[in-house]
Design a protein around this motif. Structure first.
Motif, PDB file in Angstrom:
ATOM      1  N   THR A  34      17.011   5.283 -34.136  1.00 33.17           N
ATOM      2  CA  THR A  34      17.217   5.283 -32.689  1.00 33.17           C
ATOM      3  C   THR A  34      18.588   5.866 -32.363  1.00 33.17           C
ATOM      4  OG1 THR A  34      18.119   3.033 -32.751  1.00 33.17           O
ATOM      5  CG2 THR A  34      15.752   3.235 -32.398  1.00 33.17           C
ATOM      6  N   GLU A  52      24.054  10.329 -24.882  1.00 37.08           N
ATOM      7  CA  GLU A  52      23.410   9.070 -24.500  1.00 37.08           C
ATOM      8  C   GLU A  52      23.687   8.706 -23.049  1.00 37.08           C
ATOM      9  OE1 GLU A  52      22.757   6.114 -27.995  1.00 37.08           O
ATOM     10  OE2 GLU A  52      24.861   6.723 -28.050  1.00 37.08           O
ATOM     11  N   ASN A  84      17.754  18.293 -30.514  1.00 38.14           N
ATOM     12  CA  ASN A  84      17.121  16.995 -30.240  1.00 38.14           C
ATOM     13  C   ASN A  84      17.485  16.426 -28.882  1.00 38.14           C
ATOM     14  OD1 ASN A  84      15.706  16.120 -32.904  1.00 38.14           O
ATOM     15  ND2 ASN A  84      17.685  16.919 -33.567  1.00 38.14           N
ATOM     16  N   ASP A  86      16.667  15.908 -25.260  1.00 37.27           N
ATOM     17  CA  ASP A  86      15.673  15.987 -24.196  1.00 37.27           C
ATOM     18  C   ASP A  86      16.354  16.418 -22.905  1.00 37.27           C
ATOM     19  OD1 ASP A  86      13.401  15.089 -25.701  1.00 37.27           O
ATOM     20  OD2 ASP A  86      14.277  13.084 -25.675  1.00 37.27           O
ATOM     21  N   GLN A 120      11.607  12.660 -38.337  1.00 39.25           N
ATOM     22  CA  GLN A 120      10.851  12.745 -37.090  1.00 39.25           C
ATOM     23  C   GLN A 120      10.796  14.197 -36.662  1.00 39.25           C
ATOM     24  OE1 GLN A 120      12.647  10.086 -34.242  1.00 39.25           O
ATOM     25  NE2 GLN A 120      12.435   8.298 -35.558  1.00 39.25           N
ATOM     26  N   GLY A 173       7.817  11.561 -32.875  1.00 43.22           N
ATOM     27  CA  GLY A 173       9.209  11.352 -32.488  1.00 43.22           C
ATOM     28  C   GLY A 173       9.684   9.926 -32.607  1.00 43.22           C
ATOM     29  N   TYR A 174       8.972   9.100 -33.385  1.00 39.60           N
ATOM     30  CA  TYR A 174       9.415   7.721 -33.592  1.00 39.60           C
ATOM     31  C   TYR A 174       9.121   7.305 -35.027  1.00 39.60           C
ATOM     32  CZ  TYR A 174       4.646   5.623 -33.482  1.00 39.60           C
ATOM     33  OH  TYR A 174       3.351   5.243 -33.760  1.00 39.60           O
ATOM     34  N   GLU A 195      10.886   3.753 -26.012  1.00 41.41           N
ATOM     35  CA  GLU A 195      12.089   4.268 -25.363  1.00 41.41           C
ATOM     36  C   GLU A 195      12.223   5.773 -25.592  1.00 41.41           C
ATOM     37  OE1 GLU A 195      15.574   2.144 -26.483  1.00 41.41           O
ATOM     38  OE2 GLU A 195      14.734   0.166 -25.987  1.00 41.41           O
ATOM     39  N   ARG A 196      11.932   6.197 -26.810  1.00 45.23           N
ATOM     40  CA  ARG A 196      12.055   7.619 -27.137  1.00 45.23           C
ATOM     41  C   ARG A 196      10.973   8.443 -26.430  1.00 45.23           C
ATOM     42  NH1 ARG A 196      15.641   8.046 -31.584  1.00 45.23           N
ATOM     43  NH2 ARG A 196      14.904  10.119 -32.180  1.00 45.23           N
ATOM     44  N   ARG A 199      11.842   8.811 -22.743  1.00 38.72           N
ATOM     45  CA  ARG A 199      12.920   9.786 -22.596  1.00 38.72           C
ATOM     46  C   ARG A 199      12.393  11.211 -22.803  1.00 38.72           C
ATOM     47  NH1 ARG A 199      18.692   9.088 -23.310  1.00 38.72           N
ATOM     48  NH2 ARG A 199      19.719  11.052 -23.784  1.00 38.72           N
TER      49      ARG A 199
END
Length: 326
Positions: A34, A52, A84, A86, A120, A173-174, A195-196, A199
């Motif tokens: 994460t 973040e 990576n 987003d 990932q 992606g997780y 959460e990912r 996002r």
């Protein structure tokens, strides 16, 4: 006393069975990857904004304020960050990930690649920026950057079924569960994945991509259930689901249309739909009482057969992705 005993037995069964695998194997506890992308320390050290804190919309604004030369400089100097982020321009992310992932993933464009843990990866088939329709496929257990073939097969099957008109994203992606074990029976990894995923869909919106239809297989439907309230999607489709950690569609808190598919030979149907002491994922989304729109799947076979060529489920998925299903 009898009810308590039955509940405990059911919970034990859930712990042993719920998984996206097709066999019986011991599951190892996984540590979710994460937080900020690898290399963020050097990025911050260069005086660049904290990934973040700025979020996908802020990321899009940041890159919009840069010229093409500066963008490419950042992609070359900080590929693990840019690749990576987003909200960063997709073409720039593809360029950055070409430096870190090389040609490992064939004819797909690599929208994200993180080698930490089991790895990932997010792969794009089609023109994400220009396609009128976008679909995202979220896999269940045992999928990672080194074991992505089943997800790729689902992704390319859906794209073909739409006549290659829809851009389809394979979203590994997780951190997924491995094998059959407690990880597959609890929501710990799904919560981190949710959460990912949320996002990620924010990032699609930030770069002007079409609002996606999200297809969630097996444990991936747990991820989607937990993400549903924040997910920017027009459709939420679950298949072979052990539950979404919600009692019905209204509890998901989403404005997306919710669909469910389960074929009569899928072993997931033998998994008790319970939730007890953190084990199990609750109600079956394919039951009428859940309130999802039913996807025909009577001619699909097994837990992984929903995207097989010629099946009614694949035809329905294509219609959903293209906005033709009602």
């Amino acid at each position: 006393m009898r009810r308590t005993t039955r509940t405990l037995i059911t919970a034990a069964l859930v712990a042993c069975v719920v998984s996206g695998t097709t066999g019986w194997a011991a599951g190892d506890a996984q540590e979710a990857v994460t937080g900020a992308p690898a290399g963020t320390g050097a990025w911050r050290g260069a005086g660049l904004p904290d990934p973040e804190r700025m979020g996908p919309a802020g990321t899009a604004r940041f890159f919009a304020g840069l010229g093409p030369v500066r963008r490419r400089e950042l992609a070359r100097a900080h590929p693990t960050v840019v690749g990576n982020l987003d909200g960063a321009p997709p073409e720039l992310r593809y360029e950055a990930n070409a430096l870190t992932a090389g040609g490992r993933f064939g004819d797909a464009r690599v929208l994200a690649y993180d080698p930490r843990g089991r790895g990932q990866v997010v792969l794009v088939y089609g023109d994400l920026a220009r396609a009128a329709h976008v679909a995202v496929i979220v896999p269940g257990s045992d999928v990672d950057a080194g074991h992505v073939r089943p997800l790729v097969d689902m992704t390319t099957a859906l794209r073909r079924a739409t006549g290659n008109r829809t851009a389809v994203v394979a979203w590994a992606g997780y951190t997924t569960p491995v094998g059959v074990g407690l990880d597959a029976a609890t929501g710990r990894l799904a919560g981190a994945g949710a959460e990912r995923l949320a996002r990620f869909t924010e990032g699609l919106a930030a770069v002007g991509a079409a609002e996606p239809s999200v297809f969630c297989h097996s444990y991936g439907s747990v991820v989607c259930g937990l993400a549903a309230r924040e997910l920017k999607a027009k459709d939420l489709v679950v298949l072979g689901s052990p539950g979404m950690r919600a009692g019905n569609v209204s509890e998901l808190g989403t404005s997306a249309r919710v669909w469910a598919a389960k074929d009569p030979t899928d072993w997931i149907d033998r998994v008790p739909n319970v939730s007890f002491a953190g084990l199990g994922h609750g109600a079956d989304p394919a039951e009428p009482s859940f309130g999802a729109r039913r996807v025909p799947a009577g001619d699909a076979t097994g837990h992984g057969g929903y995207f097989a060529a010629g099946t009614s489920s694949l035809r329905a998925f294509a219609a959903i992705a293209e906005g033709d299903a009602r």
